[in-house]
Motif scaffolding. Structure first.
Motif, PDB file in Angstrom:
ATOM      1  N   UNK A   4       0.821  -1.201   0.000  1.00  0.00           N
ATOM      2  CA  UNK A   4       0.000   0.000   0.000  1.00  0.00           C
ATOM      3  C   UNK A   4       0.857   1.254   0.000  1.00  0.00           C
ATOM      4  N   UNK A   5       0.196   2.396  -0.163  1.00  0.00           N
ATOM      5  CA  UNK A   5       0.880   3.680  -0.083  1.00  0.00           C
ATOM      6  C   UNK A   5       1.214   3.983   1.377  1.00  0.00           C
ATOM      7  N   UNK A   6       1.914   5.083   1.570  1.00  0.00           N
ATOM      8  CA  UNK A   6       2.304   5.533   2.915  1.00  0.00           C
ATOM      9  C   UNK A   6       3.166   4.506   3.637  1.00  0.00           C
ATOM     10  N   UNK A   7       3.932   3.686   2.911  1.00  0.00           N
ATOM     11  CA  UNK A   7       4.839   2.750   3.548  1.00  0.00           C
ATOM     12  C   UNK A   7       4.133   1.683   4.343  1.00  0.00           C
ATOM     13  N   UNK A   8       3.145   1.026   3.748  1.00  0.00           N
ATOM     14  CA  UNK A   8       2.385  -0.018   4.428  1.00  0.00           C
ATOM     15  C   UNK A   8       2.450  -1.325   3.637  1.00  0.00           C
ATOM     16  N   UNK A   9       2.582  -2.422   4.356  1.00  0.00           N
ATOM     17  CA  UNK A   9       2.499  -3.749   3.755  1.00  0.00           C
ATOM     18  C   UNK A   9       1.501  -4.553   4.576  1.00  0.00           C
ATOM     19  N   UNK A  10       0.551  -5.229   3.892  1.00  0.00           N
ATOM     20  CA  UNK A  10      -0.482  -5.998   4.583  1.00  0.00           C
ATOM     21  C   UNK A  10      -0.199  -7.490   4.450  1.00  0.00           C
ATOM     22  N   UNK A  11      -0.372  -8.198   5.570  1.00  0.00           N
ATOM     23  CA  UNK A  11      -0.285  -9.651   5.582  1.00  0.00           C
ATOM     24  C   UNK A  11      -1.568 -10.211   6.181  1.00  0.00           C
ATOM     25  N   UNK A  12      -1.955 -11.374   5.695  1.00  0.00           N
ATOM     26  CA  UNK A  12      -3.026 -12.126   6.344  1.00  0.00           C
ATOM     27  C   UNK A  12      -2.354 -13.101   7.296  1.00  0.00           C
ATOM     28  N   UNK A  13      -2.699 -13.022   8.549  1.00  0.00           N
ATOM     29  CA  UNK A  13      -2.052 -13.839   9.565  1.00  0.00           C
ATOM     30  C   UNK A  13      -3.088 -14.619  10.354  1.00  0.00           C
ATOM     31  N   UNK A  14      -2.622 -15.537  11.183  1.00  0.00           N
ATOM     32  CA  UNK A  14      -3.505 -16.330  12.033  1.00  0.00           C
ATOM     33  C   UNK A  14      -3.136 -16.141  13.490  1.00  0.00           C
ATOM     34  N   UNK A  15      -4.164 -16.137  14.335  1.00  0.00           N
ATOM     35  CA  UNK A  15      -3.926 -16.118  15.774  1.00  0.00           C
ATOM     36  C   UNK A  15      -3.313 -17.458  16.156  1.00  0.00           C
ATOM     37  N   UNK A  16      -2.286 -17.424  16.967  1.00  0.00           N
ATOM     38  CA  UNK A  16      -1.537 -18.627  17.335  1.00  0.00           C
ATOM     39  C   UNK A  16      -2.456 -19.718  17.889  1.00  0.00           C
ATOM     40  N   UNK A  17      -2.257 -20.946  17.391  1.00  0.00           N
ATOM     41  CA  UNK A  17      -2.983 -22.144  17.832  1.00  0.00           C
ATOM     42  C   UNK A  17      -4.473 -22.104  17.478  1.00  0.00           C
ATOM     43  N   UNK A  18      -4.843 -21.232  16.522  1.00  0.00           N
ATOM     44  CA  UNK A  18      -6.238 -21.177  16.065  1.00  0.00           C
ATOM     45  C   UNK A  18      -6.250 -21.074  14.551  1.00  0.00           C
ATOM     46  N   UNK A  19      -7.435 -21.133  13.963  1.00  0.00           N
ATOM     47  CA  UNK A  19      -7.606 -20.912  12.532  1.00  0.00           C
ATOM     48  C   UNK A  19      -8.150 -19.512  12.255  1.00  0.00           C
TER      49      UNK A  19
END
Length: 268
Positions: free
Chosen positions: A7-22
């Motif tokens: 993204x603009x403004x120096x942003x990078x997006x990741x899709x992540x998971x909460x630990x030990x969950x889906x």
């Protein structure tokens, strides 16, 4: 899990998971600049003062944010927020939406949700300045039930007005607050400009996806929706052009005249 979105403004997006969950969340890595700090603070305030108090459901929930003290890290500001299913721009072009039997009713519903979310943000003390379709996200209500969402709002003549929006398959959430500013000393007619941008994008999408789409057999309902949105657009454009008095109550009153009353109503 990288989302592949820089993204603009120096942003990078990741899709992540909460630990030990889906359970999936949005992980945003950002430069520690003023726009990104501003966005994070606004999301924190919205979460605490609007979402957790169940005043509205039209914003993304911020779970937490962190600042890394390691000076070698490129994006030291990290936020963890609710993961949306997509944005309005892509939704309006998706075959799932285009060829749904409820497409016209959904269009009216999304229109109202966009206006209510912007109005709520204005009343919260901010002006968005970047309210395009890519900054309205949505969640899919897979178990959507018949019913209405109840909203309370103030007007100049009544401090306890009520409106009802029919539940639909999609819940709109306004986001991306990096360019937002506090509305202190801002003339209220400039609020109309925020609404004008999203209305203009909706009009362009309806024209290309429905009215000029040869696969759409019955264009009349979409043409009527287009004409109704155009009337709201002209109403707001006149306010902005003439620097006239503007408030959300008047805009809602205008909406009542063009949105079917089984979708938007003052009573049920």
């Amino acid at each position: 899990i990288p989302s592949g979105e820089l993204l603009s403004r120096g942003q990078v997006i990741y899709i992540s998971k909460v630990k030990d969950t889906q359970y999936k969340v949005e992980l945003k890595l950002m430069n520690n600049n003023q726009d990104n700090i501003n966005e994070t603070i606004i999301m924190k305030n919205i979460t605490e003062q609007i979402l957790l108090k169940t005043h509205s459901k039209h914003f993304k929930l911020l779970y937490n944010y962190y600042e890394c003290n390691n000076t070698d890290v490129e994006n030291p500001l990290i936020s963890v927020s609710e993961l949306a299913d997509g944005d309005l721009y892509k939704l309006l072009k998706s075959s799932e939406f285009l060829y749904n039997v409820d497409a016209v009713n959904n269009l009216y519903n999304l229109l109202v949700q966009c206006i209510v979310s912007l109005g709520t943000f204005n009343n919260f003390g901010y002006i968005h300045n970047h309210a395009g379709a890519v900054n309205f996200f949505y969640q899919t209500n897979n178990n959507n039930k018949e019913g209405y969402y109840k909203y309370k709002y103030d007007s100049d003549s009544d401090s306890d007005k009520t409106l009802y929006i029919k539940s639909c398959r999609y819940n709109i959430m306004l986001s991306d607050f990096g360019e937002s500013k506090k509305s202190i000393n801002i003339q209220k007619y400039t609020y109309a400009l925020c609404h004008l941008r999203i209305l203009q994008e909706i009009l362009l999408n309806i024209e290309s996806s429905f009215i000029n789409n040869s696969n759409v057999i019955d264009k009349a309902p979409y043409q009527k929706f287009y004409d109704n949105v155009r009337s709201i657009h002209e109403y707001l454009r006149t306010i902005y052009k003439n620097k006239s008095t503007y408030n959300l109550t008047d805009l809602l009153e205008k909406l009542y005249t063009v949105v079917p009353n089984d979708i938007l109503s003052q009573t049920i």
